[in-house]
Motif scaffolding. Sequence first.
Motif, PDB file in Angstrom:
ATOM      1  N   SER A  38     -51.337  -6.139   4.431  1.00 24.22           N
ATOM      2  CA  SER A  38     -50.907  -7.230   3.558  1.00 24.22           C
ATOM      3  C   SER A  38     -51.198  -8.589   4.179  1.00 24.22           C
ATOM      4  O   SER A  38     -51.325  -9.592   3.473  1.00 24.22           O
ATOM      5  N   MET A  39     -51.332  -8.643   5.511  1.00 27.27           N
ATOM      6  CA  MET A  39     -51.586  -9.895   6.211  1.00 27.27           C
ATOM      7  C   MET A  39     -53.077 -10.208   6.341  1.00 27.27           C
ATOM      8  O   MET A  39     -53.441 -11.302   6.792  1.00 27.27           O
ATOM      9  N   LEU A  68     -45.395 -10.647   1.828  1.00 24.64           N
ATOM     10  CA  LEU A  68     -46.163 -11.864   1.606  1.00 24.64           C
ATOM     11  C   LEU A  68     -47.659 -11.586   1.599  1.00 24.64           C
ATOM     12  O   LEU A  68     -48.139 -10.744   2.361  1.00 24.64           O
ATOM     13  N   PRO A  69     -48.407 -12.298   0.767  1.00 26.05           N
ATOM     14  CA  PRO A  69     -49.864 -12.203   0.854  1.00 26.05           C
ATOM     15  C   PRO A  69     -50.341 -12.908   2.119  1.00 26.05           C
ATOM     16  O   PRO A  69     -49.563 -13.615   2.770  1.00 26.05           O
ATOM     17  N   PRO A  70     -51.600 -12.743   2.484  1.00 26.84           N
ATOM     18  CA  PRO A  70     -52.089 -13.397   3.702  1.00 26.84           C
ATOM     19  C   PRO A  70     -52.054 -14.916   3.581  1.00 26.84           C
ATOM     20  O   PRO A  70     -52.059 -15.470   2.469  1.00 26.84           O
ATOM     21  N   VAL A  71     -52.038 -15.591   4.725  1.00 26.08           N
ATOM     22  CA  VAL A  71     -52.086 -17.049   4.724  1.00 26.08           C
ATOM     23  C   VAL A  71     -53.436 -17.512   4.189  1.00 26.08           C
ATOM     24  O   VAL A  71     -53.527 -18.486   3.447  1.00 26.08           O
ATOM     25  N   GLY A  72     -54.504 -16.786   4.539  1.00 28.80           N
ATOM     26  CA  GLY A  72     -55.840 -17.118   4.070  1.00 28.80           C
ATOM     27  C   GLY A  72     -56.085 -16.614   2.664  1.00 28.80           C
ATOM     28  O   GLY A  72     -55.190 -16.085   1.999  1.00 28.80           O
ATOM     29  N   ASN A  75     -55.830 -11.316  -1.650  1.00 28.88           N
ATOM     30  CA  ASN A  75     -54.596 -10.529  -1.706  1.00 28.88           C
ATOM     31  C   ASN A  75     -55.025  -9.059  -1.674  1.00 28.88           C
ATOM     32  O   ASN A  75     -54.753  -8.291  -2.602  1.00 28.88           O
ATOM     33  N   LEU A  76     -55.730  -8.701  -0.605  1.00 27.74           N
ATOM     34  CA  LEU A  76     -56.478  -7.451  -0.512  1.00 27.74           C
ATOM     35  C   LEU A  76     -55.641  -6.220  -0.826  1.00 27.74           C
ATOM     36  O   LEU A  76     -55.984  -5.425  -1.709  1.00 27.74           O
ATOM     37  N   LEU A  77     -54.538  -6.031  -0.112  1.00 25.55           N
ATOM     38  CA  LEU A  77     -53.759  -4.801  -0.266  1.00 25.55           C
ATOM     39  C   LEU A  77     -53.178  -4.693  -1.671  1.00 25.55           C
ATOM     40  O   LEU A  77     -53.231  -3.633  -2.297  1.00 25.55           O
TER      41      LEU A  77
END
Length: 357
Positions: A38-39, A68-72, A75-77
């Motif tokens: 998720s990160m 949480l979605p990644p900071v970058g 929203n892959l997962l």
Amino acid sequence: MGHEASTIHRLLGFNGHTYSRDALNPIDADILVVDEVSMMDVPLAWRLFQAVDRTRTAVVLVGDHNQLPPVGPGNLLRDLVRSMAIPTTVLTRIIRQAGVLKENSTAILSGEVRPTSASFVGARRPWYVIDKFTDREDVRRMLLLLFQEVLQERLGYDLIREIQVLTPTHKGPLGTVELNIELQRLLQRKLFGVDVPTVEPGHRARPYPGDKVIQTKNDYDLGIMNGAMGAVVDATPDGSLSIDFDGRRVEIKGGSDALGNIQLAYATTIHKVQGSEFPCAVVIAHKSHSFMHHRNLLYTAVTRAKESVILLGDRWGIDNCAAKRQVDRRNTFLSFLLHAVADSVAHALRQGPEDQR
């Protein structure tokens, strides 16, 4: 069993500038297990899969798509789970949490914040909600009171090793910067008998022996990765630090650039500790942070706790944080690609053998 774990950057041979692993020099593995997906943002995922020999290496992606979605970007997962474009299993048994703590944490995904748990055997309850403080200064005073008189004396927690304060932001009276200054002053006096001088506005707090600190950037020379937490063993007048990172002593010389990557960690942002766990998490949820609030933020924060959660703030702020579904509004190009692939596969399956010819 027995295989060494690694960060993705280290696995890819990243030296701060270039990657040594790529399509011409792929990762040497039969099975690659990637945790906390998720990160992982899209650029890093692209680097990783470029370095995977798909004729040889099976990849297993592990994570919680409700965090949480990644900071970058990306929203892959979440995109992968929603599309079902690859074989997907959603686990329902939670190992870190159990009982009331698990049930109350999961209820946040439906927008519900449950009240303080009923009485339990022993001093500790798994779930506390303290939601009467509309003023930010009152929230901060209550937090300091918890550290001064409650968390150790009544609940039996180690104030440095077992408690983590989580807040959405760095700035403001309830941000990490000001909370760390106040908590350092309180804990240095309470635990070590040290009176910490006042920190001038705009200046950083200086770490003292015993302080909990966090690394805020990957340092490949020292071998400390972003998010690693440690305890200061020694601090010299010239600014040099000796820090214990989970049993590994690291020496940082005064005046070095590496000192800028060390910060106090009594309070951290929720984003910074995604993937970590603590016996007790004190989660700040106040209306002054409403611009950052959303359901997945609160869910990520409370699921950092293994034993107890203390939600601290005001009623409106806590409820608003659970009600907002901001992550659903993150638009990604990958989601369109995955849905197109899924539609194509479904169309092919509906066709008979003669149609497919």
